[in-house]
Design a protein around this motif. Structure first.
Motif, PDB file in Angstrom:
ATOM      1  N   UNK A   1       6.292 100.791  23.302  1.00 29.44           N
ATOM      2  CA  UNK A   1       4.904 100.483  22.960  1.00 29.44           C
ATOM      3  C   UNK A   1       4.803  99.168  22.196  1.00 29.44           C
ATOM      4  N   UNK A   2       5.865  98.792  21.482  1.00 30.13           N
ATOM      5  CA  UNK A   2       5.892  97.515  20.777  1.00 30.13           C
ATOM      6  C   UNK A   2       6.170  96.357  21.730  1.00 30.13           C
TER       7      UNK A   2
ATOM      8  N   UNK B   1      12.308  94.134  13.623  1.00 30.09           N
ATOM      9  CA  UNK B   1      10.890  94.339  13.896  1.00 30.09           C
ATOM     10  C   UNK B   1      10.668  95.241  15.107  1.00 30.09           C
ATOM     11  N   UNK B   2      11.579  95.183  16.053  1.00 25.64           N
ATOM     12  CA  UNK B   2      11.443  95.993  17.255  1.00 25.64           C
ATOM     13  C   UNK B   2      11.998  97.404  17.079  1.00 25.64           C
ATOM     14  N   UNK B   3      13.084  97.548  16.313  1.00 24.08           N
ATOM     15  CA  UNK B   3      13.856  98.784  16.349  1.00 24.08           C
ATOM     16  C   UNK B   3      13.775  99.660  15.104  1.00 24.08           C
ATOM     17  N   UNK B   4      13.430  99.098  13.949  1.00 23.38           N
ATOM     18  CA  UNK B   4      13.316  99.939  12.765  1.00 23.38           C
ATOM     19  C   UNK B   4      12.102 100.856  12.889  1.00 23.38           C
TER      20      UNK B   4
ATOM     21  N   UNK C   1      11.592 109.864  19.626  1.00 24.31           N
ATOM     22  CA  UNK C   1      10.309 109.257  19.270  1.00 24.31           C
ATOM     23  C   UNK C   1      10.366 107.740  19.385  1.00 24.31           C
ATOM     24  N   UNK C   2      11.477 107.169  18.918  1.00 25.23           N
ATOM     25  CA  UNK C   2      11.605 105.712  18.904  1.00 25.23           C
ATOM     26  C   UNK C   2      11.748 105.133  20.301  1.00 25.23           C
TER      27      UNK C   2
ATOM     28  N   UNK D   1      15.916  91.968  25.195  1.00 30.39           N
ATOM     29  CA  UNK D   1      15.109  91.642  24.021  1.00 30.39           C
ATOM     30  C   UNK D   1      14.976  90.120  23.914  1.00 30.39           C
ATOM     31  N   UNK D   2      13.765  89.632  23.871  1.00 28.25           N
ATOM     32  CA  UNK D   2      13.521  88.195  23.770  1.00 28.25           C
ATOM     33  C   UNK D   2      13.861  87.713  22.358  1.00 28.25           C
ATOM     34  N   UNK D   3      14.883  86.868  22.253  1.00 28.00           N
ATOM     35  CA  UNK D   3      15.272  86.328  20.948  1.00 28.00           C
ATOM     36  C   UNK D   3      15.132  84.809  20.931  1.00 28.00           C
TER      37      UNK D   3
END
Length: 227
Positions: free
Chosen positions: A197-198, A121-124, A190-191, A106-108
Motif C-alpha cells: 500500500x506504501x 520508510x518502506x519497511x518499518x 500485516x506488513x 525498491x527504488x533507491x
C-alpha cells in the motif's frame, strides 16, 4: 547502518546494533555465528567479538557496552560476572522464517551509497513515530500522554524489526532489495499488504517462498553447469 551519534543516544543505538547482530535474521545468514552461539542460539559470546564484528562499537569500553545492554536492550542479556552477552530467546529457523519477508524492486535512486532511510520508510511498521513524539498538542494533558505512550510502543516494535539491506542490483542500479524480520508472524502478514500500500511497484513475498524459489534456481544452475 550510518554512524550512531554521541552520548546517551549513541549507547541506545549501539544496544540496537548488538541486538540486530544477534537476531534470527543474522543467524540464518551467518552460520559461523550460529555455530558459536550453539544449536539453540543462546550461548554466551564475548563483547569483544561484537566489537570486532560491528565497527560502530570499536571505540567503546566493555563498561559502556554493558550499560547499553542493561538499560536499552530487550532481546539480549549480560552474563552476571563476565563481559559476555547472549540472546534471551532460543533460535528456531523454521519459526523465524515465518516472521520474515523478502522485498524486491525498491527504488533507491539518489540513495545508492546508503539506502537505509529508504528501506526504513518502506519497511518499518511505524516509520514516522519520531515525528509524533515532537508534535505539539494544544490540548496537552491526557492527549499528549496518550500520544507519547503510543509512540513508545511504536518505537519498541520498530526496534524489533530487523532489516538486512542489499544496496542495488548490478543489472538494475537504482533498485534495491532486502530481507526483513518482524516480531511476530501476524505482524509479518500485516506488513506484507502495508508495504504494497506504501509502494505498489515493489515485490513482496514470504521468506519461505523466496528461499524455495532461490533453492530451485540454484539447483537449475548447478544442473546446467554440469550438463
Amino acid at each position: 547502518m550510518p554512524d550512531v551519534p554521541s552520548g546517551r543516544q549513541r549507547l541506545k543505538q549501539c544496544a540496537q546494533l548488538m541486538e540486530h547482530h544477534l537476531s534470527d535474521l543474522q543467524l540464518i545468514f551467518d552460520k559461523d555465528l550460529l555455530n558459536i552461539l550453539g544449536p539453540d542460539g543462546t550461548q554466551y559470546i564475548d563483547l569483544s567479538y561484537l566489537q570486532e564484528a560491528i565497527p560502530a562499537l570499536g571505540d567503546l569500553t566493555a563498561a559502556q557496552l554493558r550499560r547499553a545492554i542493561k538499560y536499552d536492550a530487550k532481546d539480549i542479556e549480560l552474563h552476571p560476572e563476565s563481559d559476555m552477552v547472549r540472546r534471551r530467546r532460543s533460535f528456531s529457523e523454521m519459526e523465524a522464517v515465518d516472521r520474515m519477508l523478502f522485498v524486491d524492486d525498491i527504488d533507491i535512486g539518489g540513495h545508492e551509497e546508503d539506502p537505509t532511510g529508504v528501506f526504513q520508510q518502506l519497511l518499518l511498521p511505524y516509520p514516522d513515530y519520531t515525528s509524533r513524539l515532537t508534535t505539539d498538542h494544544p490540548g496537552g494533558g491526557s492527549t499528549q500522554d496518550y500520544e507519547n505512550e503510543s509512540s513508545k510502543d511504536h518505537e519498541a516494535i520498530n526496534q524489533q524489526t530487523i532489516i538486512r539491506p542489499y544496496g542495488y542490483k548490478p543489472t538494475r542500479f537504482f533498485q534495491g532489495f532486502c530481507y526483513v524480520e518482524f516480531a511476530s508472524r501476524e505482524l509479518s502478514l500485516q506488513m506484507s499488504s502495508k508495504i504494497l500500500s506504501r509502494n505498489n511497484s515493489v515485490r513482496v513475498m514470504p521468506m519461505k517462498q523466496w528461499r524455495k524459489l532461490e533453492s530451485e534456481y540454484l539447483s537449475l544452475r548447478s544442473k546446467s553447469a554440469t550438463a
